[in-house]
Design a protein around this motif. Structure first.
Motif, PDB file in Angstrom:
ATOM      1  N   ARG A   1      -9.620  -9.020  -4.942  1.00  0.00           N
ATOM      2  CA  ARG A   1     -10.851  -9.194  -5.936  1.00  0.00           C
ATOM      3  C   ARG A   1     -12.622  -8.712  -5.980  1.00  0.00           C
ATOM      4  NH1 ARG A   1     -10.232 -15.633  -8.948  1.00  0.00           N
ATOM      5  NH2 ARG A   1     -12.115 -15.127  -8.850  1.00  0.00           N
ATOM      6  N   ASP A   2     -13.113  -8.626  -6.961  1.00  0.00           N
ATOM      7  CA  ASP A   2     -14.355  -8.017  -7.044  1.00  0.00           C
ATOM      8  C   ASP A   2     -14.671  -9.132  -7.802  1.00  0.00           C
ATOM      9  OD1 ASP A   2     -16.636  -7.286  -5.630  1.00  0.00           O
ATOM     10  OD2 ASP A   2     -16.642  -6.326  -8.416  1.00  0.00           O
ATOM     11  N   GLY A   3     -15.421 -10.211  -7.786  1.00  0.00           N
ATOM     12  CA  GLY A   3     -16.292 -11.746  -8.520  1.00  0.00           C
ATOM     13  C   GLY A   3     -15.013 -11.675  -9.575  1.00  0.00           C
ATOM     14  N   GLU A   4     -15.382 -11.570 -11.618  1.00  0.00           N
ATOM     15  CA  GLU A   4     -14.355 -12.542 -11.558  1.00  0.00           C
ATOM     16  C   GLU A   4     -13.362 -12.226 -11.603  1.00  0.00           C
ATOM     17  OE1 GLU A   4     -14.928 -15.533 -12.688  1.00  0.00           O
ATOM     18  OE2 GLU A   4     -16.550 -15.752 -11.676  1.00  0.00           O
ATOM     19  N   ASP A   5     -13.040 -10.265 -11.603  1.00  0.00           N
ATOM     20  CA  ASP A   5     -11.818  -9.713 -11.764  1.00  0.00           C
ATOM     21  C   ASP A   5     -11.064  -8.925 -10.461  1.00  0.00           C
ATOM     22  OD1 ASP A   5     -13.117  -9.326 -14.189  1.00  0.00           O
ATOM     23  OD2 ASP A   5     -14.511  -7.923 -14.045  1.00  0.00           O
ATOM     24  N   PHE A   6      -9.801  -8.658 -11.208  1.00  0.00           N
ATOM     25  CA  PHE A   6      -9.134  -8.543 -10.125  1.00  0.00           C
ATOM     26  C   PHE A   6      -9.301  -7.002 -10.228  1.00  0.00           C
ATOM     27  CE2 PHE A   6      -6.253 -11.933 -10.346  1.00  0.00           C
ATOM     28  CZ  PHE A   6      -7.030 -12.747  -8.717  1.00  0.00           C
ATOM     29  N   ILE A   7      -9.132  -6.058  -8.826  1.00  0.00           N
ATOM     30  CA  ILE A   7      -8.815  -4.856  -9.354  1.00  0.00           C
ATOM     31  C   ILE A   7      -7.810  -4.278  -8.786  1.00  0.00           C
ATOM     32  CG2 ILE A   7     -10.411  -2.439  -8.729  1.00  0.00           C
ATOM     33  CD1 ILE A   7     -11.681  -4.585 -10.299  1.00  0.00           C
ATOM     34  N   LEU A   8      -7.043  -2.730  -9.426  1.00  0.00           N
ATOM     35  CA  LEU A   8      -5.442  -2.703  -8.909  1.00  0.00           C
ATOM     36  C   LEU A   8      -6.419  -0.948  -8.871  1.00  0.00           C
ATOM     37  CD1 LEU A   8      -4.819  -4.716 -11.051  1.00  0.00           C
ATOM     38  CD2 LEU A   8      -2.402  -4.118 -10.590  1.00  0.00           C
ATOM     39  N   ALA A   9      -5.851   0.122  -8.164  1.00  0.00           N
ATOM     40  CA  ALA A   9      -5.724   0.897  -7.426  1.00  0.00           C
ATOM     41  C   ALA A   9      -4.138   1.590  -7.528  1.00  0.00           C
ATOM     42  CB  ALA A   9      -6.627   2.041  -6.758  1.00  0.00           C
ATOM     43  N   LEU A  10      -3.968   2.546  -8.196  1.00  0.00           N
ATOM     44  CA  LEU A  10      -2.413   3.658  -7.889  1.00  0.00           C
ATOM     45  C   LEU A  10      -3.217   4.958  -8.114  1.00  0.00           C
ATOM     46  CD1 LEU A  10       0.348   3.185  -7.910  1.00  0.00           C
ATOM     47  CD2 LEU A  10       0.082   3.200 -11.267  1.00  0.00           C
ATOM     48  N   GLY A  11      -2.044   5.857  -7.103  1.00  0.00           N
ATOM     49  CA  GLY A  11      -2.240   7.289  -6.795  1.00  0.00           C
ATOM     50  C   GLY A  11      -0.800   7.700  -6.517  1.00  0.00           C
ATOM     51  N   VAL A  12      -0.427   8.647  -7.558  1.00  0.00           N
ATOM     52  CA  VAL A  12       0.594   9.744  -7.825  1.00  0.00           C
ATOM     53  C   VAL A  12       0.921  10.777  -7.378  1.00  0.00           C
ATOM     54  CG1 VAL A  12       2.952  10.003  -8.870  1.00  0.00           C
ATOM     55  CG2 VAL A  12       1.191   7.283  -9.336  1.00  0.00           C
ATOM     56  N   TYR A  13       1.012  11.214  -6.143  1.00  0.00           N
ATOM     57  CA  TYR A  13       1.153  12.844  -6.215  1.00  0.00           C
ATOM     58  C   TYR A  13       2.989  13.123  -5.763  1.00  0.00           C
ATOM     59  CZ  TYR A  13      -0.124  11.376  -1.725  1.00  0.00           C
ATOM     60  OH  TYR A  13       0.594  10.960  -0.446  1.00  0.00           O
ATOM     61  N   PRO A  14       3.206  14.858  -5.242  1.00  0.00           N
ATOM     62  CA  PRO A  14       4.294  15.679  -4.862  1.00  0.00           C
ATOM     63  C   PRO A  14       4.501  15.264  -3.609  1.00  0.00           C
ATOM     64  CG  PRO A  14       3.540  16.509  -6.723  1.00  0.00           C
ATOM     65  CD  PRO A  14       2.381  15.472  -6.756  1.00  0.00           C
ATOM     66  N   GLN A  15       4.830  14.853  -2.670  1.00  0.00           N
ATOM     67  CA  GLN A  15       5.354  14.624  -1.433  1.00  0.00           C
ATOM     68  C   GLN A  15       5.141  16.238  -0.797  1.00  0.00           C
ATOM     69  OE1 GLN A  15       8.768  12.892  -0.249  1.00  0.00           O
ATOM     70  NE2 GLN A  15       8.676  10.966  -0.985  1.00  0.00           N
ATOM     71  N   GLN A  16       5.017  17.592  -1.817  1.00  0.00           N
ATOM     72  CA  GLN A  16       5.122  18.089  -1.375  1.00  0.00           C
ATOM     73  C   GLN A  16       3.099  18.767  -0.148  1.00  0.00           C
ATOM     74  OE1 GLN A  16       7.097  20.107  -4.489  1.00  0.00           O
ATOM     75  NE2 GLN A  16       5.355  22.286  -3.523  1.00  0.00           N
ATOM     76  N   LEU A  17       2.760  17.945  -1.329  1.00  0.00           N
ATOM     77  CA  LEU A  17       1.267  17.967  -0.827  1.00  0.00           C
ATOM     78  C   LEU A  17       1.345  16.788   0.339  1.00  0.00           C
ATOM     79  CD1 LEU A  17       0.253  18.223  -4.692  1.00  0.00           C
ATOM     80  CD2 LEU A  17       0.745  19.917  -3.225  1.00  0.00           C
ATOM     81  N   GLY A  18       1.163  17.600   1.626  1.00  0.00           N
ATOM     82  CA  GLY A  18       1.687  16.379   2.892  1.00  0.00           C
ATOM     83  C   GLY A  18       0.016  16.039   2.802  1.00  0.00           C
ATOM     84  N   GLY A  19      -1.604  16.723   2.223  1.00  0.00           N
ATOM     85  CA  GLY A  19      -2.339  16.815   2.789  1.00  0.00           C
ATOM     86  C   GLY A  19      -3.752  15.164   1.830  1.00  0.00           C
ATOM     87  N   GLU A  20      -2.993  15.362   0.623  1.00  0.00           N
ATOM     88  CA  GLU A  20      -3.065  14.657  -0.739  1.00  0.00           C
ATOM     89  C   GLU A  20      -3.135  12.782  -0.595  1.00  0.00           C
ATOM     90  OE1 GLU A  20      -5.149  14.598  -4.301  1.00  0.00           O
ATOM     91  OE2 GLU A  20      -4.352  16.003  -2.929  1.00  0.00           O
TER      92      GLU A  20
END
Length: 217
Positions: free
Chosen positions: A181-200
């Motif tokens: 939560r930041d101030g009056e809002d909730f902030i959501l973050a979502l990241g998706v990527y292929p598992q074979q990219l280990g450094g991602e």
């Protein structure tokens, strides 16, 4: 299928926001309105991680509720910013399969009570919702958790493994989710990527650490 939805995470969370019953009590003759400030990733951080801005949009939730025998209406505006990244996946060729989405949603406070259910949802609940909405994602399992600092707030990032259908093939993916939560809002973050990219993973975490709210228009 994931390959047909460059903004997979954006749409999934938009569905979450529009189907959650987030208001239980309203008074007054006119609609009660709430609007979130936009959130985004610092431009330099996104560029360094290899992600490009894909979409920005406002998702407006307009719902009517019955209170004391009378209808009351609430309008909540949620801000979504999504990024994507192209990867080369052998026989699948190049596809924009890296997806990073930031959502800001108003806390919705009435009489000192926060009524937006996002505030109570765990990271696991958010990912389960994505799984329920997309037949191309399955076998979601929790992998690990770690704490990072975003905008001076310590928040937990949960990493999940899953399988996604991409161009007719099953591809193992990782999903990273965090919320604060930041101030009056909730902030959501979502990241998706292929598992074979280990450094991602570090790229996704760097994007999360670089979230700005409110973001410049």
């Amino acid at each position: 299928m994931l390959s047909n939805r460059r903004a997979l995470a954006t749409v999934a969370i938009a569905l979450l926001l529009t189907t959650s019953g987030c208001i239980g009590f309203l008074t007054g003759d006119e609609a009660l309105t709430f609007a979130a400030e936009p959130a985004a990733v610092d431009d330099t951080a996104a560029q360094d991680a290899g992600y490009e801005l894909n979409d920005t949009r406002t998702v407006e939730v307009n719902r009517t509720f019955e209170v004391a025998g009378q209808e009351r209406r609430v309008v909540a505006s949620n801000e979504l910013t999504s990024y994507d990244k192209a990867f080369e996946l052998g026989p699948l060729g190049e596809a924009r399969l890296g997806v990073f989405t930031v959502v800001s949603t108003p806390a919705v406070e009435i009489a000192g009570q926060t009524l937006n259910p996002i505030g109570e949802y765990s990271n696991a609940r958010l990912v389960e919702f994505v799984q329920q909405r997309y037949s191309g994602m399955s076998d979601i399992e929790r992998v690990s958790e770690q704490n990072i600092t975003v905008q001076g707030t310590q928040t937990t990032v949960t990493k999940f493994s899953a399988t996604a259908t991409i161009q007719g093939r099953d591809v193992d993916i990782f999903i990273h989710v965090t919320k604060y939560r930041d101030g009056e809002d909730f902030i959501l973050a979502l990241g998706v990527y292929p598992q074979q990219l280990g450094g991602e993973e570090e790229n996704v975490l760097s994007m999360m650490r670089a979230i700005e709210h409110p973001a410049d228009p």
